[in-house]
Design a protein around this motif. Structure first.
Motif, mmCIF file in Angstrom:
data_model
loop_
_atom_site.group_PDB
_atom_site.id
_atom_site.type_symbol
_atom_site.label_atom_id
_atom_site.label_comp_id
_atom_site.label_asym_id
_atom_site.label_seq_id
_atom_site.Cartn_x
_atom_site.Cartn_y
_atom_site.Cartn_z
ATOM 1 N N ASN A 110 32.279 132.031 94.165
ATOM 2 C CA ASN A 110 33.629 132.168 95.043
ATOM 3 C C ASN A 110 34.031 131.215 95.793
ATOM 4 O O ASN A 110 35.215 130.773 96.149
ATOM 5 C CB ASN A 110 33.479 133.341 95.787
ATOM 6 C CG ASN A 110 33.648 134.678 94.925
ATOM 7 O OD1 ASN A 110 34.292 134.653 93.781
ATOM 8 N ND2 ASN A 110 33.321 135.724 95.231
ATOM 9 N N MET A 111 32.786 130.380 96.471
ATOM 10 C CA MET A 111 33.159 129.227 97.424
ATOM 11 C C MET A 111 33.294 128.192 96.446
ATOM 12 O O MET A 111 33.134 126.864 97.144
ATOM 13 C CB MET A 111 31.897 129.223 98.364
ATOM 14 C CG MET A 111 32.143 130.286 99.392
ATOM 15 S SD MET A 111 31.052 129.979 100.803
ATOM 16 C CE MET A 111 29.423 130.290 99.879
ATOM 17 N N ARG A 112 33.017 127.951 95.394
ATOM 18 C CA ARG A 112 32.931 126.867 94.164
ATOM 19 C C ARG A 112 31.983 125.867 94.468
ATOM 20 O O ARG A 112 32.145 124.787 94.224
ATOM 21 C CB ARG A 112 34.373 126.263 93.940
ATOM 22 C CG ARG A 112 35.318 127.285 93.601
ATOM 23 C CD ARG A 112 36.591 126.580 93.213
ATOM 24 N NE ARG A 112 37.329 127.714 92.483
ATOM 25 C CZ ARG A 112 38.622 127.520 91.783
ATOM 26 N NH1 ARG A 112 38.773 126.224 91.052
ATOM 27 N NH2 ARG A 112 39.348 128.361 91.327
ATOM 28 N N LEU A 113 30.672 126.525 95.100
ATOM 29 C CA LEU A 113 29.821 125.524 95.373
ATOM 30 C C LEU A 113 28.887 125.512 93.985
ATOM 31 O O LEU A 113 27.943 124.830 93.656
ATOM 32 C CB LEU A 113 28.771 126.370 96.322
ATOM 33 C CG LEU A 113 29.314 126.310 97.528
ATOM 34 C CD1 LEU A 113 28.483 126.981 98.792
ATOM 35 C CD2 LEU A 113 29.253 124.646 98.236
ATOM 36 N N ALA A 114 28.960 126.443 93.000
ATOM 37 C CA ALA A 114 28.555 126.376 91.536
ATOM 38 C C ALA A 114 29.791 127.046 90.493
ATOM 39 O O ALA A 114 30.620 127.526 90.968
ATOM 40 C CB ALA A 114 27.571 127.420 91.363
#
Length: 289
Positions: free
Chosen positions: A42-46
């Motif tokens: 959701n945080m676009r860390l992946a």
């Protein structure tokens, strides 16, 4: 925020899951409990191109015990392992650590093996595996391999899991006779990641003298730090062991970093205090059998 687009796979058996992972390679990511992965998505860390959901692989939701230790399958939830009396009898440190992991809602969904693969340096279970000298079993389409804890954790949020592999289980070795364990940590709130934490193992001989003592630390290094402190306590009754020197040795072995929650100096001091506390508690449990 919402995750980046990905293709969703929901295999219904292990062989199919391994085939999908082999075909997607480094673009594939495994979803088990999702308590760490979903926030990162959701945080676009992946941003994996393929998400492989193993939630239907019931054969991996196992907790197997033997006189040699406890083997936890990839879908065994924290709460399931915590409730297992047989597993706690064989390896009590796992339950002691799980009592400190997050909150009930997270423990009901999160998985033990998933926590190990996530390799968060502030998480409890990687330190337990490292202290006990446990291992993780990794499966791929062309075979399996067993990786010892010392080689499994290679950096913060990084394990030795290769593209195309699935961590199918973890093994926590049993304790010897007259061996005690303890886990001590300090967090801003119960269930938060610890500012620092220490798990300890103390073994006693037939005369109830300390024969082995070591600790593993969390929150103070990129990977779990295991410190052998038997030289400060060996061949003495727990009441006269030099736990203070052992705690200082642990304190000297860590190299914490500062952040918005604590200075490096405070984390180092806290590690020493917790090491002394955990070692004494583990020794007392060893004396109690």
């Amino acid at each position: 925020m919402k995750p980046a687009p990905f293709e969703y796979h929901a295999p219904r058996d292990l062989r199919t899951a391994l085939d999908v992972l082999a075909e997607t390679g480094p673009d594939g990511k495994v979803l088990a409990g999702g308590q760490s992965l979903i926030p990162m998505l959701n945080m676009r860390l992946a941003a994996p191109a393929h998400l492989v959901d193993i939630g239907r692989l019931a054969e991996l939701a196992t907790v197997e015990t033997s006189p040699f230790g406890v083997r936890v399958g990839a879908l065994a939830r924290h709460a399931q392992v915590f409730r297992s009396e047989v597993a706690a009898d064989v390896q009590p440190l796992v339950r002691q650590a799980l009592a400190l992991v997050a909150h009930p809602a997270v423990r009901n969904r999160g998985t033990v093996v998933g926590s190990l693969v996530h390799a968060d340096p502030a998480a409890e279970l990687p330190a337990v595996l490292a202290l006990l000298g446990g291992s993780v079993r990794l499966a791929a389409r062309d075979g399996e391999r067993e990786v010892e804890a010392a080689a499994f954790f290679v950096g913060p949020m990084e394990s030795s899991l290769r593209a195309g592999e699935l961590a199918v289980s973890a093994f926590f070795p049993a304790l010897g006779e007259r061996c005690g364990t303890a886990f001590a940590e300090v967090a801003r709130r119960h269930g938060d990641y610890a500012l620092a934490g220490v798990c300890a193992l103390v073994g006693l001989d037939e005369d109830l003298r300390v024969s082995a003592a070591r600790v593993a630390c969390i929150g103070v290094s990129p990977v779990p730090v295991v410190v052998e402190v038997s030289e400060f306590c060996g061949h003495r009754p727990p009441a006269t062991a030099d736990w203070a020197s052992a705690a200082r040795a642990v304190q000297d072995a860590v190299e914490p970093e500062a952040d918005i929650h604590a200075t490096a100096a405070y984390r180092r001091h806290l590690t020493g205090v917790l090491a002394g506390r955990a070692l004494r508690e583990a020794a007392a449990r060893g004396e109690g059998g």
